[in-house]
Scaffold this motif. Structure first.
Motif, mmCIF file in Angstrom:
data_model
loop_
_atom_site.group_PDB
_atom_site.id
_atom_site.type_symbol
_atom_site.label_atom_id
_atom_site.label_comp_id
_atom_site.label_asym_id
_atom_site.label_seq_id
_atom_site.Cartn_x
_atom_site.Cartn_y
_atom_site.Cartn_z
ATOM 1 N N MET A 207 0.866 -1.166 0.000
ATOM 2 C CA MET A 207 0.000 0.000 0.000
ATOM 3 C C MET A 207 0.900 1.212 0.000
ATOM 4 S SD MET A 207 -2.942 1.490 0.169
ATOM 5 C CE MET A 207 -3.776 -0.032 -0.059
ATOM 6 N N ASN A 208 0.512 2.205 -0.749
ATOM 7 C CA ASN A 208 1.370 3.376 -0.801
ATOM 8 C C ASN A 208 1.101 4.314 0.362
ATOM 9 O OD1 ASN A 208 -0.852 4.994 -1.481
ATOM 10 N ND2 ASN A 208 -0.507 4.733 -3.655
ATOM 11 N N ALA A 209 2.045 5.176 0.587
ATOM 12 C CA ALA A 209 1.967 6.098 1.721
ATOM 13 C C ALA A 209 0.794 7.066 1.570
ATOM 14 C CB ALA A 209 3.270 6.860 1.852
ATOM 15 N N ARG A 210 0.458 7.391 0.338
ATOM 16 C CA ARG A 210 -0.648 8.329 0.113
ATOM 17 C C ARG A 210 -1.967 7.773 0.647
ATOM 18 N NH1 ARG A 210 -2.463 10.735 -5.736
ATOM 19 N NH2 ARG A 210 -4.111 12.057 -4.953
ATOM 20 N N ALA A 211 -2.230 6.503 0.405
ATOM 21 C CA ALA A 211 -3.462 5.884 0.901
ATOM 22 C C ALA A 211 -3.467 5.841 2.421
ATOM 23 C CB ALA A 211 -3.620 4.486 0.328
ATOM 24 N N GLU A 212 -2.331 5.527 3.003
ATOM 25 C CA GLU A 212 -2.249 5.492 4.464
ATOM 26 C C GLU A 212 -2.448 6.884 5.048
ATOM 27 O OE1 GLU A 212 1.345 3.553 5.631
ATOM 28 O OE2 GLU A 212 0.857 1.755 4.498
ATOM 29 N N ASP A 213 -1.869 7.902 4.403
ATOM 30 C CA ASP A 213 -2.045 9.280 4.866
ATOM 31 C C ASP A 213 -3.508 9.692 4.790
ATOM 32 O OD1 ASP A 213 0.653 9.480 5.326
ATOM 33 O OD2 ASP A 213 1.078 10.634 3.509
ATOM 34 N N THR A 214 -4.174 9.313 3.706
ATOM 35 C CA THR A 214 -5.585 9.645 3.546
ATOM 36 C C THR A 214 -6.417 8.985 4.637
ATOM 37 O OG1 THR A 214 -5.313 9.887 1.167
ATOM 38 C CG2 THR A 214 -7.548 9.547 1.967
ATOM 39 N N ALA A 215 -6.142 7.720 4.903
ATOM 40 C CA ALA A 215 -6.882 7.007 5.957
ATOM 41 C C ALA A 215 -6.654 7.669 7.305
ATOM 42 C CB ALA A 215 -6.451 5.550 5.996
ATOM 43 N N THR A 216 -5.422 8.083 7.569
ATOM 44 C CA THR A 216 -5.111 8.747 8.838
ATOM 45 C C THR A 216 -5.876 10.057 8.952
ATOM 46 O OG1 THR A 216 -2.920 7.752 8.880
ATOM 47 C CG2 THR A 216 -3.248 9.694 10.246
ATOM 48 N N LYS A 217 -5.940 10.817 7.868
ATOM 49 C CA LYS A 217 -6.669 12.095 7.888
ATOM 50 C C LYS A 217 -8.154 11.869 8.133
ATOM 51 C CE LYS A 217 -3.387 14.517 4.979
ATOM 52 N NZ LYS A 217 -3.097 15.045 3.653
ATOM 53 N N ILE A 218 -8.700 10.840 7.527
ATOM 54 C CA ILE A 218 -10.117 10.518 7.739
ATOM 55 C C ILE A 218 -10.356 10.209 9.218
ATOM 56 C CG2 ILE A 218 -11.916 8.794 7.309
ATOM 57 C CD1 ILE A 218 -10.747 8.600 4.431
ATOM 58 N N LEU A 219 -9.491 9.381 9.783
ATOM 59 C CA LEU A 219 -9.666 9.010 11.189
ATOM 60 C C LEU A 219 -9.467 10.210 12.114
ATOM 61 C CD1 LEU A 219 -7.949 5.515 11.255
ATOM 62 C CD2 LEU A 219 -10.390 6.049 11.320
ATOM 63 N N LEU A 220 -8.526 11.084 11.807
ATOM 64 C CA LEU A 220 -8.306 12.268 12.640
ATOM 65 C C LEU A 220 -9.524 13.185 12.629
ATOM 66 C CD1 LEU A 220 -4.589 13.166 11.851
ATOM 67 C CD2 LEU A 220 -5.519 12.269 13.990
ATOM 68 N N ALA A 221 -10.218 13.259 11.510
ATOM 69 C CA ALA A 221 -11.409 14.107 11.423
ATOM 70 C C ALA A 221 -12.535 13.574 12.302
ATOM 71 C CB ALA A 221 -11.878 14.201 9.977
ATOM 72 N N PHE A 222 -12.638 12.261 12.412
ATOM 73 C CA PHE A 222 -13.740 11.656 13.149
ATOM 74 C C PHE A 222 -13.438 11.350 14.611
ATOM 75 C CE2 PHE A 222 -15.116 10.189 8.794
ATOM 76 C CZ PHE A 222 -16.215 11.025 8.729
ATOM 77 N N GLU A 223 -12.187 11.423 15.011
ATOM 78 C CA GLU A 223 -11.867 11.084 16.395
ATOM 79 C C GLU A 223 -12.435 12.131 17.345
ATOM 80 O OE1 GLU A 223 -7.713 10.897 17.121
ATOM 81 O OE2 GLU A 223 -7.389 13.007 16.793
ATOM 82 N N PRO A 224 -12.663 11.742 18.595
ATOM 83 C CA PRO A 224 -13.137 12.729 19.566
ATOM 84 C C PRO A 224 -12.160 13.909 19.617
ATOM 85 C CG PRO A 224 -13.327 10.526 20.459
ATOM 86 C CD PRO A 224 -12.561 10.417 19.162
ATOM 87 N N GLY A 225 -12.681 15.105 19.463
ATOM 88 C CA GLY A 225 -11.837 16.294 19.420
ATOM 89 C C GLY A 225 -11.492 16.712 17.996
#
Length: 69
Positions: free
Chosen positions: A1-19
Motif C-alpha cells: 500500500m502506498n503512503a498516500r493511501a495510508e495518509d488519507t486514511a489517517t486524515k479521515i480518522l483524525l477528522a472523526f476522532e473525539p476532538g
C-alpha cells in the motif's frame, strides 16, 4: 500500500476522532476505525495478488520467448 493511501486514511480518522472536526461517539469511532483498517488490509492483499500475477505472467512470457528461440 502506498503512503498516500495510508495518509488519507489517517486524515479521515483524525477528522472523526473525539476532538476532531467531525467527532463521533467513541463506539461509533471504533467502528469507523476498524472499517478503515479492514479496507486498507484488503487493498494490501489485492495489491500483493496483482504483483504476484504480474510476476507469474512475466515469467511465463519469458519462458515462451526462450522456447521460441
Amino acid at each position: 500500500m502506498n503512503a498516500r493511501a495510508e495518509d488519507t486514511a489517517t486524515k479521515i480518522l483524525l477528522a472523526f476522532e473525539p476532538g476532531g472536526i467531525a467527532p463521533l461517539e467513541p463506539e461509533k469511532f471504533r467502528q469507523v476505525r476498524e472499517h478503515v483498517r479492514s479496507i486498507l488490509s484488503r487493498a494490501m492483499e489485492s495489491l500483493g495478488e496483482k504483483k504476484t500475477r504480474k510476476w507469474r505472467d512475466w515469467q511465463r512470457v519469458k519462458a515462451e520467448r526462450q522456447t521460441a528461440q
